[in-house]
Scaffold this active site. Structure first.
Site, PDB file in Angstrom:
ATOM      1  N   ASP A 275       0.852  -1.187   0.000  1.00  0.00           N
ATOM      2  CA  ASP A 275       0.000   0.000   0.000  1.00  0.00           C
ATOM      3  C   ASP A 275       0.892   1.243   0.000  1.00  0.00           C
ATOM      4  OD1 ASP A 275      -2.917   1.089   0.514  1.00  0.00           O
ATOM      5  OD2 ASP A 275      -1.727   1.963   2.125  1.00  0.00           O
TER       6      ASP A 275
ATOM      7  N   HIS B 197      -7.118  -6.190  -1.289  1.00  0.00           N
ATOM      8  CA  HIS B 197      -6.042  -5.226  -1.085  1.00  0.00           C
ATOM      9  C   HIS B 197      -5.039  -5.643  -0.018  1.00  0.00           C
ATOM     10  CE1 HIS B 197      -4.075  -1.345  -1.107  1.00  0.00           C
ATOM     11  NE2 HIS B 197      -4.251  -1.230   0.195  1.00  0.00           N
TER      12      HIS B 197
END
Length: 325
Positions: free
Chosen positions: A104, A302
């Protein structure tokens, strides 16, 4: 195979003031950098696996998070400050170089660290967020144009105090919803309102799924994350988003620059980051000329190293074994 030693928590001096890290194992240094809204704990599955494979695995709390220092000034959260923290950690550990792996925001921090300090970071692994070279339009202008009548979450995060007012009255509940919104097994289905955007007069939380944690997150894991953010607040973490235009100016000399070190990319097939940035992945022959492996994991969201820990551990250790030195 060597048996991993127990993980050790340490505080080391850094430009932030102090950086908290957790290390396990011995051998070549692998520095692990988390994203939003996480902590060193997001690497809990990778630390013992890397240690068992013969590496010195070190997961940090990025400045503003966890037990690391939280400078008060917004301008102290620019990307070059985070790069300096990473270099200081390598030096504090008595090492001269490291492989850096990020997820991320941590992927962007890792990429920039490798770009700015190739003398320290000899290889870079990117999870979830593809590499895009610095440059192009100013970030705030790009994000302001997204979503039509809705507001993109990055724009929503810009004004100090605004997102904090949504999150901090119920940190645990907000985190549970945010994690679920971006996990493959709990994210909203096709046609549902996109949780990356805020409707007029609304909040991000309005679009989070409720009532079920993703499979990778149990109540104890959520307690760890919530406990840290209940103690620290969210401002330090959100200041990363509020520094993007400063980064754009700071890194102007690197506009369009490729990352030439050996690199790895792994993304989730159900992750908006890989869908929206598919052009960046297609551009890898020019932007990541040292790319040695690239993978998209079907059915993964994610939170990739937590959703698919065994697969990520295998991909990381195989890639690390392929590196020279």
């Amino acid at each position: 195979m060597p048996q991993p030693t127990a993980p050790v928590h340490r505080l080391v001096t850094s430009p932030a003031g102090r950086t908290h890290l957790v290390e396990q194992g011995s051998g070549p240094l692998v520095l692990l950098v988390h994203g939003f809204p996480e902590s060193w704990y997001s690497w809990r599955h990778q630390l013992p696996a890397l240690a068992a494979a013969g590496y010195r695995a070190v997961a940090i709390d990025v400045r503003g998070y966890g037990r690391s220092s939280k400078p008060a000034a917004l301008e102290e959260y620019r990307m070059l400050d985070l790069v300096a923290d990473n270099v200081a950690v390598v030096e504090a550990l008595g090492e001269r170089s490291a492989v850096i792996v990020g997820h991320d925001w941590g992927a962007t921090i890792a990429a920039t660290s490798a770009l700015v300090r190739p003398d320290v970071f000899r290889a870079v692994g990117l999870l979830s967020v593809p590499y895009t070279p610095p440059g192009g339009p100013k970030p705030s202008e790009v994000f302001a144009q997204m979503g039509g009548g809705e507001e993109f979450y990055v724009s929503y995060f810009q004004r100090p105090g605004r997102a904090e007012a949504e999150i901090e009255p119920d940190v645990r509940g907000w985190l549970a919803g945010f994690y679920a919104a971006l996990s493959a097994d709990t994210m909203p289905g096709p046609g549902a309102p996109d949780p990356h955007f805020v409707g007029p007069g609304g909040t991000l939380r309005d679009r989070f799924p409720a009532g079920r944690l993703p499979a990778w997150l149990d109540e104890g894991d959520l307690d760890v994350y919530a406990g840290e953010f209940e103690r620290t607040g969210l401002t330090g973490a959100l200041n990363r988003y509020r520094s993007m235009d400063r980064d754009w100016a700071d890194l102007a000399d690197y506009a369009g620059a490729p990352l030439t070190q050996p690199s790895l990319f792994v993304g989730g097939g159900e992750d908006a980051s890989t869908v929206w940035l598919s052009d960046a992945i297609e551009a890898y022959p020019g932007t990541l000329p040292g790319l040695t492996a690239s993978h998209l994991l079907d059915g993964c969201g994610h939170w990739i190293q937590q959703e698919r820990p065994e697969e990520i551990n295998r991909l990381l250790t195989d890639w690390l074994a392929s590196l020279k030195g």
